[in-house]
Design a protein around this motif. Structure first.
Motif, PDB file in Angstrom:
ATOM      1  N   GLU A 129     -85.405  55.005  18.601  1.00  0.00           N
ATOM      2  CA  GLU A 129     -84.263  55.805  19.041  1.00  0.00           C
ATOM      3  C   GLU A 129     -84.398  57.262  18.607  1.00  0.00           C
ATOM      4  O   GLU A 129     -84.146  58.186  19.376  1.00  0.00           O
ATOM      5  CB  GLU A 129     -82.959  55.206  18.503  1.00  0.00           C
ATOM      6  CG  GLU A 129     -82.582  53.866  19.106  1.00  0.00           C
ATOM      7  CD  GLU A 129     -83.391  52.678  18.553  1.00  0.00           C
ATOM      8  OE1 GLU A 129     -83.372  51.599  19.168  1.00  0.00           O
ATOM      9  OE2 GLU A 129     -84.044  52.857  17.495  1.00  0.00           O
ATOM     10  N   GLU A 175     -84.455  51.869  26.544  1.00  0.00           N
ATOM     11  CA  GLU A 175     -82.992  51.831  26.533  1.00  0.00           C
ATOM     12  C   GLU A 175     -82.411  53.146  26.050  1.00  0.00           C
ATOM     13  O   GLU A 175     -81.419  53.643  26.607  1.00  0.00           O
ATOM     14  CB  GLU A 175     -82.504  50.665  25.666  1.00  0.00           C
ATOM     15  CG  GLU A 175     -82.800  49.298  26.277  1.00  0.00           C
ATOM     16  CD  GLU A 175     -82.543  48.155  25.309  1.00  0.00           C
ATOM     17  OE1 GLU A 175     -82.258  48.431  24.116  1.00  0.00           O
ATOM     18  OE2 GLU A 175     -82.633  46.978  25.738  1.00  0.00           O
ATOM     19  N   GLU A 176     -83.015  53.732  25.014  1.00  0.00           N
ATOM     20  CA  GLU A 176     -82.530  55.021  24.510  1.00  0.00           C
ATOM     21  C   GLU A 176     -82.754  56.123  25.528  1.00  0.00           C
ATOM     22  O   GLU A 176     -81.897  56.990  25.724  1.00  0.00           O
ATOM     23  CB  GLU A 176     -83.238  55.364  23.201  1.00  0.00           C
ATOM     24  CG  GLU A 176     -82.782  56.666  22.562  1.00  0.00           C
ATOM     25  CD  GLU A 176     -81.334  56.641  22.115  1.00  0.00           C
ATOM     26  OE1 GLU A 176     -80.741  57.750  21.997  1.00  0.00           O
ATOM     27  OE2 GLU A 176     -80.781  55.542  21.886  1.00  0.00           O
ATOM     28  N   ASP A 178     -82.789  55.772  28.782  1.00  0.00           N
ATOM     29  CA  ASP A 178     -81.831  55.586  29.867  1.00  0.00           C
ATOM     30  C   ASP A 178     -80.429  56.020  29.478  1.00  0.00           C
ATOM     31  O   ASP A 178     -79.662  56.512  30.315  1.00  0.00           O
ATOM     32  CB  ASP A 178     -81.821  54.121  30.309  1.00  0.00           C
ATOM     33  CG  ASP A 178     -83.106  53.720  31.028  1.00  0.00           C
ATOM     34  OD1 ASP A 178     -83.822  54.626  31.496  1.00  0.00           O
ATOM     35  OD2 ASP A 178     -83.392  52.512  31.099  1.00  0.00           O
ATOM     36  N   ARG A 179     -80.086  55.863  28.204  1.00  0.00           N
ATOM     37  CA  ARG A 179     -78.749  56.266  27.765  1.00  0.00           C
ATOM     38  C   ARG A 179     -78.541  57.765  27.888  1.00  0.00           C
ATOM     39  O   ARG A 179     -77.433  58.220  28.155  1.00  0.00           O
ATOM     40  CB  ARG A 179     -78.521  55.846  26.308  1.00  0.00           C
ATOM     41  CG  ARG A 179     -77.979  54.442  26.155  1.00  0.00           C
ATOM     42  CD  ARG A 179     -77.474  54.194  24.748  1.00  0.00           C
ATOM     43  NE  ARG A 179     -78.561  54.104  23.771  1.00  0.00           N
ATOM     44  CZ  ARG A 179     -79.171  52.974  23.452  1.00  0.00           C
ATOM     45  NH1 ARG A 179     -78.818  51.837  24.038  1.00  0.00           N
ATOM     46  NH2 ARG A 179     -80.142  52.972  22.561  1.00  0.00           N
ATOM     47  N   GLY A 180     -79.599  58.538  27.725  1.00  0.00           N
ATOM     48  CA  GLY A 180     -79.443  59.986  27.771  1.00  0.00           C
ATOM     49  C   GLY A 180     -79.870  60.625  29.068  1.00  0.00           C
ATOM     50  O   GLY A 180     -79.877  61.845  29.191  1.00  0.00           O
TER      51      GLY A 180
END
Length: 378
Positions: A129, A175-176, A178-180
């Motif tokens: 992350e 996943e990290e 895609d979150r940003g």
């Protein structure tokens, strides 16, 4: 695949591919060599000099930039592109290699890697992350997943453990990312295949990365002491385990003959400190092998470093003058030698692209390797 990142294959020749990566900040012609700008600079060369040599993309280093000047500071100053005056794409590595090789390493856990800075001994945790966060703060165009690198001489159990952890970290990195995505400048994220020299481990790694889904895929864990013969045996199978419609990036390679051999095996992207580091120590790359300008034989040689090379060093200065500069430790010597090496690498890549497009790569590679290796031995 992101609409901000498109890879098009224009021609193939054997396993080699001629392509283009289209990004917001410009197009990257593949096969491509990325000069390394570790600390927000390609050492000894201005950005306009790097571009003039023919580079479409450069590499920045997450580990070094997060420690100095700091990713948050770079972000406040407008991002890495603005900070260093380079408006083309930038790929940032994840920092995984450096925390394993440069730092006083404390502990590898499922969470990440706890380490001491090589600069001041301060303690840090680099996790998947945090690695993605740092790369986003820098404003990287291509972000690399965080992975665990091990050398080929570690026990098989450790190789499998590291490969498995890299898969889990790949998922967390994705996943990290895609979150940003909605508010970040990054165009793409690449996964990194691990498994050292083991074909089954690399197949398992590749299958897991494909299941997660990435814009491109790197072959990691090579050029770490295994030797050219072992590396090429691995490249006989590793690139083919990765998707044919995505870029394939061989990390940390390398020597000119390594690059030519890897292109014939289906690799599209490369990076290495060799052309800049060698330039600063007086070594020039030529079609006839490396040349050490410090040698006394060049003291009164009025020829250029390489006949026919259009770089600024070869167009204007003699070997004798460059010999004088390097022996005198003049900064200009490091600048000119480095600039020549960057031009040599980019001319080499253009030659490979032309050969693939014209369907004559096998002959081109054979002739290049024979001449280069004969000169290296001479």
């Amino acid at each position: 695949m992101s609409s901000r990142f498109q890879f098009t294959i224009h021609a193939t020749d054997g396993r080699a591919r001629l392509g283009t990566i289209a990004m917001q900040r410009g197009q990257i012609r593949t096969p491509a060599f990325m000069p390394v700008g570790t600390a927000a600079t390609v050492k000894a060369v201005k950005p306009e000099g790097v571009r003039a040599a023919g580079a479409d993309i450069i590499l920045g280093n997450t580990y070094h930039l997060m420690l100095r000047p700091g990713a948050e500071r770079v972000a406040r100053l407008g991002g890495l592109h603005r900070f260093m005056g380079w408006d083309r794409p930038i790929l940032t590595d994840s920092g995984g290699y450096q925390v394993m090789s440069l730092s006083d390493l404390n502990k590898v856990t499922e969470q990440g890697v706890t380490f001491k800075s090589h600069l001041d001994g301060s303690r840090h945790l680099l996790s998947p992350e945090r690695s993605i966060e740092v790369q986003r703060l820098l404003g990287s165009s291509i972000v690399m997943q965080f992975d665990e690198l091990v050398r080929p001489d570690v026990p098989e159990k450790k190789q499998r453990e590291a490969m498995g952890r890299s898969i889990r970290w790949a998922r967390r990195s994705r996943e990290e990312f895609d979150r940003g995505e909605a508010h970040a400048d990054a165009n793409a994220i690449f996964g990194i295949q691990q498994g050292v020299l083991d074909e089954k481990l690399r197949r398992e790694s590749a299958d897991a990365l494909i299941d997660i889904g990435f814009d491109g895929y790197a072959v990691g864990g090579l050029a770490v002491g295994e030797g050219q013969e072992a590396m090429l045996r691995c490249l006989d199978f590793a690139p083919g385990q990765l998707p044919a419609d995505k870029p394939r990036y061989l990390m940390g390679v390398g020597k000119p003959d390594d690059i030519v051999e890897a292109v014939t095996r289906g690799i599209d992207m490369f990076d290495c400190v060799l052309p800049t580091r060698s330039g600063r120590t007086g070594q020039a790359f030529t079609a006839d092998g490396p040349l050490n300008i410090r040698n006394a034989a060049h003291a009164e040689d009025q020829r250029p470093l390489e006949e026919g090379c259009p770089c600024p060093a070869c167009s204007t200065y003699s070997r004798a003058y460059l010999h004088h500069l390097v022996r005198s430790q003049e900064i200009l010597g490091a600048m000119l030698m480095t600039e020549h090496n960057l031009w040599f690498y980019q001319r080499m890549m253009q030659g490979l692209r032309d050969a693939i497009g014209e369907g004559r790569l096998a002959a081109h590679a054979r002739d290049f390797l024979a001449r280069y290796r004969a000169g290296r031995k001479g």
